[in-house]
Design an enzyme around this catalytic site. Sequence first.
Site: not given
Ligand code: ARG
Ligand code: ASP
Length: 710
Positions: A83, A219, A642
């Site tokens: 991502h 990921d 991330s």
């Molecule tokens: N929750 C994770 C973060 O905050 C991954 C986000 C990307 N993935 C998604 N399905 N939108 O960045």
């Molecule tokens: N998914 C998040 C990021 O892109 C990490 C988090 O918020 O825990 O950095």
Amino acid sequence: MKKFMMLLAMAAMTISALADEGMWIPMLLGRNEADMQKAGMRISAKDIYDINNACLKDAIILFNQGCTGEYVSDEGLFLTNHHCGYSYITSHSTVAHDYLTNGFWAMNRNEELPCPGLTATRLVRMEDVTAQVLEGVTANTSESERAAIIEQNIGKITTEAVKGTHYKAIIKPFYYGNQYFMYVNEVFTDVRLVGAPPSNIGKFGGDTDNWMWPRHTGDFSMFRVYADKDNKPAPYSTDNKPYKPLKHLEISLDGVKEGDFTFVFGYPGTTQRYITSDAVELAANIENPIRIDLRTIRLTHYKNAMEQSPAQRLKYASRVASIANGWKKWQGETQGINRLKGVEKKKDFEAKFQQWATGKPQYYNVLPQLKDAYNTLRPVEVELTYFNEAVMASDFMNRTLSMWRLADMDDNDKIVAAVNKMKNDNEKYFSDFEQHTVVDRAIFIETFVYMWQAGYAPYLGETTLSKSAIEKKLGKIYDESVLNNKTKLQKLLDKYTAKDSKNIKKDPAVALFDQAYNLAYDPQKLAAYRKASQDIQRLMRSYVKGMMEMQPDVNFFPDANLTLRVAYGHVEGFRPKDGVYYKPYSTLQGIMEKENPDIYDYVVEPRLKELYNTKDYGRYGTADKDMPVGFIATNHTTGGNSGSPVLNADGQLIGLNFDRCWEGTMSDLLFDPDYCRNICLDIRYCLFVIDKFAGAKHLVDEMTLVGGKQ
Ligand code: ARG
Ligand code: ASP
């Protein structure tokens, strides 16, 4: 100042009262060393951060300005999340070469794809520059003078620090400006895409599983940094060579089990650990609900469109991912805060602080004044939230903004540049006009109606009017604006001069935008807002300082600010609710359990199934023939972490951090060791996908693997 330094030194001797909470400064990790070793770490703080010798920090990258990466080969190869690389994978994708859907693997160096604009930053060294930054600031200096002095000092210090080098220096405030650190960085700009799994691995579970455990997302993506012949940063060139990092991470194939020590080394973006009850209430119970509702509207329309065709799916994939990400996190955050009784807990602490502050004139008024400042800030903050999440929700209003700006320009060069940019944007916009307007028009109307119903768009009419009348009015604006008439718009832009500005101001869209803007950005309100924000900054500086004096035996970590930090904890499951216990790891079996060929997010590649059926996991599977996929731990992380390496007690790479568990997303405001877990991709699954699934073993061969069955 001296007193503050003494406090910090005292904190060094005692150690953190709060289990697992904290994002620590690498340079000062000596303070945590004993605690980390007690928790199981077998290396030293110096192995992690050392300016005299190559150390783990040299393997860590700030990926652009929002993710982390880590070198895994001595030829500049690094890992980050799928991502994080997403927009670069998308930008190289077309319907004919759909790398996003099908994956991409460079089979040799020539196939690696340049990514203009992408930067990979390495921290060279950091330094406490508090005394220099605050030179000339006294107890009597006003806030605005203070800011000016600091800015000037920072300019001097950073220029001096990088003189005669190719490095870049930045200085950031810590503890609301009680302390300052300088970061000297090396910024690489020739970064190329090397590999990415297909979406149904890299984004398996999609937005449905996002922020959730148990998780099965692969990921990760891979890039390579290129440098000039002297191994220094250089713009993209075919003459550049793979960069030789000072350090790359060893990868352990031994995996993890519950209770194992882990740490995450990366770039957490923002936390607000020390804010007051009013601030928590504002975020969790006032702003989040507004944002969530407005994003629900947008997501519903985009998702419907994505079901229509592969082209539409590709078109909206990236924006849906980012809109949905905040949308879901805020839901978890608000629930988490309320479950924890976060506002009440803060109030209890504030009462204690107030008691302690009695007879201390420098602290006694801090909390009451913070309350006043929040009372001023709150209504404007809400209006700005509506502006960002409702007014700016549609492409239509974003395009209107460009037009509205154009109407105010009189400098000819600026006009030409703006007109050209608009022409370019229009070309893209009108290439898919028919389909896109259906979505965009609905979003425009519904978000404005929502705001109007809440009383935040009085210019559309009284809230007692009928909803359909307002919808009609908005529909008319959409249909009659020149922005949605390709021929007229082209004509207007082709011969546009400053004289036409009167005409565009009359356009119904520009007129509407102008009303919305003037309401949210009313100069008087805004001045009060700015003043309140500044007051909050200043008061928080005292509040945090006071907290430290009040609790001299607590090691306070500074809020995240996109600087390099270490978070440490253990692999550990948790109980999300009564009667349920989550184990800390997931396996390929879970992917098969989730498989559903009819749901895009849960499609499993035939090749992956084949490997599963034959249990062909090579050296990456466990002794009892399982293929690990993910694990969770108690490391305190946030957005920006991330792609961060998750390391074991020996400092070897065991996983990539990529998310947090939904029940613990309040950790930016309040950390609860019972619920807060970071989600990691097991490095063995990552290697298995590269090697066994994609047949890109040449990339694994570049890496340094240790442990596992041979
Ligand atoms: N929750 C994770 C973060 O905050 C991954 C986000 C990307 N993935 C998604 N399905 N939108 O960045
Ligand atoms: N998914 C998040 C990021 O892109 C990490 C988090 O918020 O825990 O950095």
